[in-house]
Design a protein around this motif. Sequence first.
Motif, mmCIF file in Angstrom:
data_model
loop_
_atom_site.group_PDB
_atom_site.id
_atom_site.type_symbol
_atom_site.label_atom_id
_atom_site.label_comp_id
_atom_site.label_asym_id
_atom_site.label_seq_id
_atom_site.Cartn_x
_atom_site.Cartn_y
_atom_site.Cartn_z
ATOM 1 N N SER A 151 -2.221 -24.343 23.575
ATOM 2 C CA SER A 151 -2.226 -25.776 23.924
ATOM 3 C C SER A 151 -1.252 -26.577 23.053
ATOM 4 N N ASN A 152 -0.899 -26.024 21.892
ATOM 5 C CA ASN A 152 0.077 -26.733 21.038
ATOM 6 C C ASN A 152 1.522 -26.413 21.445
ATOM 7 N N GLY A 153 1.680 -25.635 22.526
ATOM 8 C CA GLY A 153 3.014 -25.317 23.019
ATOM 9 C C GLY A 153 3.558 -23.994 22.511
ATOM 10 N N LYS A 156 0.679 -10.017 18.238
ATOM 11 C CA LYS A 156 -0.166 -8.810 18.318
ATOM 12 C C LYS A 156 -1.634 -9.173 18.513
ATOM 13 N N SER A 157 -2.089 -10.075 17.668
ATOM 14 C CA SER A 157 -3.499 -10.456 17.717
ATOM 15 C C SER A 157 -3.815 -11.209 19.015
ATOM 16 N N THR A 158 -2.914 -12.056 19.430
ATOM 17 C CA THR A 158 -3.097 -12.785 20.689
ATOM 18 C C THR A 158 -3.216 -11.802 21.846
ATOM 19 N N LEU A 209 -4.142 -8.655 21.803
ATOM 20 C CA LEU A 209 -5.418 -7.943 21.715
ATOM 21 C C LEU A 209 -6.557 -8.806 22.253
ATOM 22 N N ARG A 210 -6.531 -10.091 21.856
ATOM 23 C CA ARG A 210 -7.630 -10.971 22.260
ATOM 24 C C ARG A 210 -7.611 -11.290 23.754
ATOM 25 N N THR A 211 -6.431 -11.192 24.387
ATOM 26 C CA THR A 211 -6.414 -11.413 25.837
ATOM 27 C C THR A 211 -7.121 -10.265 26.572
HETATM 28 P P1 ADP Z 1 -3.631 -13.365 12.119
HETATM 29 O O1 ADP Z 1 -2.163 -13.112 12.178
HETATM 30 O O2 ADP Z 1 -4.352 -12.428 11.227
HETATM 31 O O3 ADP Z 1 -4.253 -13.525 13.468
HETATM 32 P P2 ADP Z 1 -3.234 -16.166 11.657
HETATM 33 O O4 ADP Z 1 -3.120 -16.813 10.318
HETATM 34 O O5 ADP Z 1 -2.053 -16.060 12.563
HETATM 35 O O6 ADP Z 1 -3.853 -14.751 11.366
HETATM 36 O O7 ADP Z 1 -4.386 -16.863 12.468
HETATM 37 C C1 ADP Z 1 -5.650 -17.121 11.939
HETATM 38 C C2 ADP Z 1 -6.419 -17.942 12.965
HETATM 39 O O8 ADP Z 1 -5.772 -19.195 13.191
HETATM 40 C C3 ADP Z 1 -6.492 -17.256 14.320
HETATM 41 O O9 ADP Z 1 -7.772 -17.487 14.877
HETATM 42 C C4 ADP Z 1 -5.426 -17.925 15.142
HETATM 43 O O10 ADP Z 1 -5.783 -17.949 16.510
HETATM 44 C C5 ADP Z 1 -5.395 -19.336 14.554
HETATM 45 N N1 ADP Z 1 -4.035 -19.881 14.573
HETATM 46 C C6 ADP Z 1 -2.903 -19.262 14.177
HETATM 47 N N2 ADP Z 1 -1.833 -20.044 14.330
HETATM 48 C C7 ADP Z 1 -2.300 -21.206 14.832
HETATM 49 C C8 ADP Z 1 -1.696 -22.429 15.222
HETATM 50 N N3 ADP Z 1 -0.378 -22.630 15.136
HETATM 51 N N4 ADP Z 1 -2.483 -23.403 15.681
HETATM 52 C C9 ADP Z 1 -3.807 -23.213 15.791
HETATM 53 N N5 ADP Z 1 -4.431 -22.092 15.457
HETATM 54 C C10 ADP Z 1 -3.708 -21.107 14.982
#
Ligand code: ADP
Length: 230
Positions: free
Chosen positions: A14-16, A43-45, A47-49
Amino acid sequence: KSIIQARNIEKIYSNGCHALKNVSLDINRGEVVVIIGPSGSGKSTFLRTLNQLESISDGSIHIDEVSLTDRKTNINKVREEVGMVFQSFNLFPHKTALGNVVLSPMKVKKKARTVAEQEGRELLKKVGLAERMNNYPSHLSGGQQQRVAIARALAMHPKIMLFDEPTSALDPEMVGEVLDVMKSLASDGMTMVVVTHEMGFAREVADRVVFMEDGELVFEESPERFFSSD
Ligand code: ADP
Ligand code: ADP
């Protein structure tokens, strides 16, 4: 048929932030896929999808032929079939190891306590915690807590296990015991998608290594090729 079919996935937060760009990946039953790539590459995104912890903006995902984007799909049912283990173990602090493992089978699957506990004890044995079943998380090491988290996920009898940097929060001496449990799961034939920096695990256990960069799946290879020097 592939148990996981991800086609042309796009994820725009949602933040683009455009976190996934045209990502496609098919994973076969029993396959172990390791995803590597720099921090922030998606990567994490991704996996979560795969268990709808994160919705996708475009594209499609099928888990065992069930579409995650179909409004008729019961997402909670899919989530039961796709277990997930996080970097932070997230155990309930006021419940014992066994208490953590039986919680979802009793609440979600309506299993009787005796049945859930019998299964739970077997699972805790399987992850090497036969002697620790009645310990509270605060009396378990990080490696032990993560093994409880794996047992807890397995208690739902998932078809697929997702691991998001499962050893990144552990002291180095505890990494091996968690990787050993994951290796034994892999040799049991579990379908696994693993985000990790543990290259030894990738080399030994992965059927495929997938590399992500800036939201894109850049290449995939067998570990033999990936780790060969030429
Ligand atoms: P990881 O790489 O281990 O997932 P992050 O620091 O990227 O750790 O993310 C930690 C949490 O913060 C996650 O739940 C992620 O979805 C959220 N997050 C990461 N980047 C953003 C962002 N730009 N805005 C909002 N939430 C974020
Ligand atoms: P990785 O797991 O490879 O470190 P992530 O999937 O955590 O990468 O993050 C991919 C990108 O999406 C990053 O730019 C991150 O800041 C962003 N992101 C992750 N979670 C969120 C969120 N909840 N909201 C907004 N942006 C996010």
